[in-house]
Design a protein around this motif. Structure first.
Motif, PDB file in Angstrom:
ATOM      1  N   LEU A  70       1.063  -1.021   0.055  1.00 35.69           N
ATOM      2  CA  LEU A  70      -0.343  -0.100   0.269  1.00 35.69           C
ATOM      3  C   LEU A  70       0.646   1.281   0.145  1.00 35.69           C
ATOM      4  O   LEU A  70       0.814   2.382  -0.869  1.00 35.69           O
ATOM      5  CB  LEU A  70      -1.096   0.348   1.294  1.00 35.69           C
ATOM      6  N   LEU A  71       1.837   1.226   0.779  1.00 37.24           N
ATOM      7  CA  LEU A  71       2.903   2.264   1.152  1.00 37.24           C
ATOM      8  C   LEU A  71       3.532   2.565  -0.475  1.00 37.24           C
ATOM      9  O   LEU A  71       3.828   3.551  -0.662  1.00 37.24           O
ATOM     10  CB  LEU A  71       3.928   2.688   1.570  1.00 37.24           C
ATOM     11  N   SER A  72       3.941   2.043  -1.184  1.00 36.74           N
ATOM     12  CA  SER A  72       4.290   1.902  -2.496  1.00 36.74           C
ATOM     13  C   SER A  72       3.718   2.286  -3.872  1.00 36.74           C
ATOM     14  O   SER A  72       4.444   2.885  -4.379  1.00 36.74           O
ATOM     15  CB  SER A  72       4.848   0.275  -3.305  1.00 36.74           C
ATOM     16  N   ARG A  73       2.224   2.785  -3.571  1.00 31.41           N
ATOM     17  CA  ARG A  73       1.331   2.473  -4.231  1.00 31.41           C
ATOM     18  C   ARG A  73       1.763   2.434  -5.574  1.00 31.41           C
ATOM     19  O   ARG A  73       1.619   3.144  -6.747  1.00 31.41           O
ATOM     20  CB  ARG A  73       1.221   4.705  -4.653  1.00 31.41           C
ATOM     21  N   THR A  74       1.804   1.046  -5.819  1.00 29.05           N
ATOM     22  CA  THR A  74       2.478   0.306  -7.113  1.00 29.05           C
ATOM     23  C   THR A  74       0.936  -0.765  -7.418  1.00 29.05           C
ATOM     24  O   THR A  74       1.022  -0.810  -9.017  1.00 29.05           O
ATOM     25  CB  THR A  74       3.190  -0.352  -6.920  1.00 29.05           C
ATOM     26  N   GLN A  75      -0.215  -0.367  -7.127  1.00 31.34           N
ATOM     27  CA  GLN A  75      -1.349  -1.111  -7.329  1.00 31.34           C
ATOM     28  C   GLN A  75      -2.451   0.055  -8.154  1.00 31.34           C
ATOM     29  O   GLN A  75      -2.393   1.282  -7.892  1.00 31.34           O
ATOM     30  CB  GLN A  75      -1.871  -1.655  -6.380  1.00 31.34           C
ATOM     31  N   THR A  76      -3.238  -0.554  -8.839  1.00 35.26           N
ATOM     32  CA  THR A  76      -4.387   0.398  -8.822  1.00 35.26           C
ATOM     33  C   THR A  76      -5.738   0.300  -8.253  1.00 35.26           C
ATOM     34  O   THR A  76      -5.079   0.110  -7.021  1.00 35.26           O
ATOM     35  CB  THR A  76      -4.824  -0.402 -10.149  1.00 35.26           C
ATOM     36  N   VAL A  77      -6.626   1.407  -8.099  1.00 36.94           N
ATOM     37  CA  VAL A  77      -6.993   1.462  -7.502  1.00 36.94           C
ATOM     38  C   VAL A  77      -8.022   0.746  -6.722  1.00 36.94           C
ATOM     39  O   VAL A  77      -7.882   0.140  -5.358  1.00 36.94           O
ATOM     40  CB  VAL A  77      -8.331   2.892  -7.526  1.00 36.94           C
ATOM     41  N   PRO A  78      -8.162  -0.066  -7.876  1.00 38.83           N
ATOM     42  CA  PRO A  78      -9.276  -1.115  -7.619  1.00 38.83           C
ATOM     43  C   PRO A  78      -8.536  -2.425  -6.431  1.00 38.83           C
ATOM     44  O   PRO A  78      -8.730  -3.161  -5.490  1.00 38.83           O
ATOM     45  CB  PRO A  78      -9.653  -1.846  -8.908  1.00 38.83           C
ATOM     46  N   GLY A  79      -6.576  -2.156  -6.583  1.00 37.87           N
ATOM     47  CA  GLY A  79      -6.142  -3.328  -5.979  1.00 37.87           C
ATOM     48  C   GLY A  79      -5.433  -2.612  -4.696  1.00 37.87           C
ATOM     49  O   GLY A  79      -5.653  -4.149  -4.190  1.00 37.87           O
ATOM     50  N   GLU A  80      -5.359  -1.901  -4.635  1.00 32.52           N
ATOM     51  CA  GLU A  80      -5.314  -0.941  -3.368  1.00 32.52           C
ATOM     52  C   GLU A  80      -6.751  -1.367  -2.851  1.00 32.52           C
ATOM     53  O   GLU A  80      -5.969  -2.132  -1.642  1.00 32.52           O
ATOM     54  CB  GLU A  80      -4.682   0.256  -3.714  1.00 32.52           C
ATOM     55  N   LYS A  81      -7.338  -1.953  -3.179  1.00 28.19           N
ATOM     56  CA  LYS A  81      -9.127  -1.685  -2.190  1.00 28.19           C
ATOM     57  C   LYS A  81      -8.857  -3.342  -1.758  1.00 28.19           C
ATOM     58  O   LYS A  81      -9.030  -3.273  -0.663  1.00 28.19           O
ATOM     59  CB  LYS A  81      -9.907  -1.712  -2.891  1.00 28.19           C
ATOM     60  N   VAL A  82      -8.030  -4.132  -3.008  1.00 28.91           N
ATOM     61  CA  VAL A  82      -8.426  -5.509  -3.079  1.00 28.91           C
ATOM     62  C   VAL A  82      -7.354  -5.704  -1.517  1.00 28.91           C
ATOM     63  O   VAL A  82      -7.699  -6.549  -0.591  1.00 28.91           O
ATOM     64  CB  VAL A  82      -7.696  -6.361  -4.025  1.00 28.91           C
ATOM     65  N   VAL A  83      -6.026  -5.238  -1.342  1.00 29.74           N
ATOM     66  CA  VAL A  83      -4.701  -5.306  -1.042  1.00 29.74           C
ATOM     67  C   VAL A  83      -4.903  -4.844   0.866  1.00 29.74           C
ATOM     68  O   VAL A  83      -4.901  -5.536   1.462  1.00 29.74           O
ATOM     69  CB  VAL A  83      -4.017  -4.514  -0.648  1.00 29.74           C
ATOM     70  N   ALA A  84      -5.800  -3.691   0.599  1.00 26.90           N
ATOM     71  CA  ALA A  84      -6.384  -3.462   1.953  1.00 26.90           C
ATOM     72  C   ALA A  84      -7.553  -4.136   2.543  1.00 26.90           C
ATOM     73  O   ALA A  84      -7.665  -4.526   3.622  1.00 26.90           O
ATOM     74  CB  ALA A  84      -7.074  -1.271   1.867  1.00 26.90           C
TER      75      ALA A  84
END
Length: 149
Positions: free
Chosen positions: A99-113
């Motif tokens: 999450l800190l690296s900001r390498t995911q898409t917005v949907p990907g960040e939501k899944v990781v979160a």
């Protein structure tokens, strides 16, 4: 959220304080939509998880043992998913790094979160659940039973 970001996280804090702090941070992270606030919360969560990870190998203090002691034997725990707490903490830290690296898409960040939320809460629940019990035969108030780890 300001309270969470300003809450002191001491390097000598016990896992009994750090695990619930991690739960509060990840819950707020999931509900926050501001990128700057999410990064601040993720950074704070990384600090809390790192302090938690450092505390895990230490033996339990008398106060911690008492806090983890119940009057009834602990309920049976499902063994479907039971990684060691240190490994689970490492999983959580790695997801926070993503999450800190900001390498995911917005949907990907939501899944990781979402996954991070589930794992942090599982870790906190596991660490803070009673694992000792006072047996009826214990006349002096001593603790009987074994750890569920």
């Amino acid at each position: 959220m300001d309270e969470l970001l300003c809450e002191p996280l001491h390097f000598k804090a016990s896992f009994l304080a750090l695990a619930p702090a991690c739960s509060r941070l990840v819950a707020e992270l999931l509900e926050t939509h501001s990128t700057a606030a999410r990064l601040a919360l993720a950074g704070r969560l990384m600090l809390a998880l790192s302090l938690l990870r450092e505390d895990l190998p230490h033996p339990l203090t008398d106060a911690e043992r008492e806090a983890l002691t119940a009057d009834q034997p602990p309920a049976a725990v499902s063994e479907d998913f039971m990684p060691e707490p240190d490994i689970l903490c490492d999983y959580c830290r790695t997801l926070t790094e993503i999450l800190l690296s900001r390498t995911q898409t917005v949907p990907g960040e939501k899944v990781v979160a979402g996954l991070l939320f589930e794992l942090v809460n599982y870790l906190a629940d596991t660490l803070t659940a009673p694992r000792f019990y006072r047996s009826p035969e214990a006349y002096d108030g001593s603790v009987a039973g074994a750890e569920n780890e």
